[in-house]
Design a protein around this motif. Structure first.
Motif, PDB file in Angstrom:
ATOM      1  N   VAL A  36       0.540  -0.605   0.159  1.00 57.35           N
ATOM      2  CA  VAL A  36       0.480   0.338   0.212  1.00 57.35           C
ATOM      3  C   VAL A  36       0.664   1.409  -0.052  1.00 57.35           C
ATOM      4  N   TRP A  37       1.607   1.684   0.571  1.00 59.76           N
ATOM      5  CA  TRP A  37       2.327   2.170   0.876  1.00 59.76           C
ATOM      6  C   TRP A  37       3.990   2.712  -0.228  1.00 59.76           C
ATOM      7  N   ALA A  38       4.075   1.475  -1.118  1.00 60.86           N
ATOM      8  CA  ALA A  38       4.570   1.823  -2.487  1.00 60.86           C
ATOM      9  C   ALA A  38       4.140   2.225  -3.550  1.00 60.86           C
ATOM     10  N   HIS A  39       2.549   1.664  -3.102  1.00 61.05           N
ATOM     11  CA  HIS A  39       1.333   2.042  -4.792  1.00 61.05           C
ATOM     12  C   HIS A  39       1.459   3.845  -3.670  1.00 61.05           C
ATOM     13  N   LEU A  40       0.913   4.520  -2.948  1.00 60.55           N
ATOM     14  CA  LEU A  40       0.827   5.399  -2.570  1.00 60.55           C
ATOM     15  C   LEU A  40       1.865   7.116  -2.988  1.00 60.55           C
ATOM     16  N   THR A  43       1.895   6.991  -6.553  1.00 61.52           N
ATOM     17  CA  THR A  43       0.531   7.157  -7.283  1.00 61.52           C
ATOM     18  C   THR A  43       0.502   9.063  -7.085  1.00 61.52           C
ATOM     19  N   THR A  44       1.156   9.589  -5.689  1.00 59.21           N
ATOM     20  CA  THR A  44       1.156  10.800  -5.245  1.00 59.21           C
ATOM     21  C   THR A  44       3.039  11.154  -5.631  1.00 59.21           C
ATOM     22  N   GLY A  45       3.934  10.946  -6.415  1.00 57.66           N
ATOM     23  CA  GLY A  45       4.929  10.857  -6.553  1.00 57.66           C
ATOM     24  C   GLY A  45       6.058  11.707  -5.650  1.00 57.66           C
ATOM     25  N   ASP A  52       7.372  17.861   3.378  1.00 61.56           N
ATOM     26  CA  ASP A  52       6.075  19.926   3.647  1.00 61.56           C
ATOM     27  C   ASP A  52       4.762  19.058   3.429  1.00 61.56           C
ATOM     28  N   GLU A  53       4.469  19.614   4.001  1.00 63.03           N
ATOM     29  CA  GLU A  53       2.707  19.811   3.919  1.00 63.03           C
ATOM     30  C   GLU A  53       2.040  19.446   2.371  1.00 63.03           C
ATOM     31  N   GLY A  54       2.185  19.694   1.837  1.00 62.94           N
ATOM     32  CA  GLY A  54       1.782  19.195   0.327  1.00 62.94           C
ATOM     33  C   GLY A  54       1.556  17.978   0.004  1.00 62.94           C
ATOM     34  N   ALA A  55       2.578  17.452   0.474  1.00 58.22           N
ATOM     35  CA  ALA A  55       3.401  15.934   0.865  1.00 58.22           C
ATOM     36  C   ALA A  55       2.422  15.162   1.725  1.00 58.22           C
ATOM     37  N   LEU A  60      -2.439  11.933   2.082  1.00 63.48           N
ATOM     38  CA  LEU A  60      -4.453  11.938   3.185  1.00 63.48           C
ATOM     39  C   LEU A  60      -4.918  11.838   1.463  1.00 63.48           C
ATOM     40  N   ASP A  61      -5.379  12.558   0.667  1.00 62.17           N
ATOM     41  CA  ASP A  61      -6.150  12.620  -0.599  1.00 62.17           C
ATOM     42  C   ASP A  61      -5.761  11.203  -1.154  1.00 62.17           C
ATOM     43  N   ALA A  62      -5.376  11.160  -1.453  1.00 59.46           N
ATOM     44  CA  ALA A  62      -4.740   9.642  -2.561  1.00 59.46           C
ATOM     45  C   ALA A  62      -5.393   8.281  -1.407  1.00 59.46           C
ATOM     46  N   MET A  63      -4.819   8.443   0.077  1.00 58.53           N
ATOM     47  CA  MET A  63      -5.611   6.971   0.796  1.00 58.53           C
ATOM     48  C   MET A  63      -7.348   7.011   0.824  1.00 58.53           C
ATOM     49  N   THR A  64      -7.738   8.569   0.305  1.00 55.82           N
ATOM     50  CA  THR A  64      -9.062   8.572   0.420  1.00 55.82           C
ATOM     51  C   THR A  64      -9.568   7.733  -0.336  1.00 55.82           C
TER      52      THR A  64
END
Length: 96
Positions: A36-40, A43-45, A52-55, A60-64
């Motif tokens: 799951v971590w590798a997928h996140l 997908t997010t880069g 940083d806050e953006g990361a 969190l957005d991808a996890m949803t």
């Protein structure tokens, strides 16, 4: 409150990318958590070294959009993030 860290109001630290990593592995277990971590990350880069806050918000957005356990985990981390933000603001107001 003398001696308290202003970045950790009431002993709470702001969630980080490392906290997301730890939470994913905690709720999914070692093997599934790694997948799951590798997928996140893919997908997010985002990388684990980013602070940083953006990361954090990207993760969190991808996890949803993942499985129900990951969505619940993201929700819990968002609650923690919001709580930290509000407690830090209250702490600043009380100290001034």
């Amino acid at each position: 409150m003398p001696g308290t860290d202003p970045g950790k109001p009431y002993g709470l630290h702001r969630p980080t990318v490392h906290d997301v990593h730890d939470a994913i592995h905690r709720v999914h277990g070692t093997d599934d958590g790694a997948a799951v971590w590798a997928h996140l990350l893919q997908t997010t880069g985002v990388s684990i070294q980013q602070a940083d806050e953006g990361a954090l918000h990207k993760l969190l957005d991808a996890m949803t959009s993942l499985d129900p356990v990951s969505r619940l985990c993201a929700h819990a981390l968002r609650i923690r993030l919001s709580s930290h933000t509000h407690l830090a603001a209250a702490h600043t107001m009380i100290r001034s």
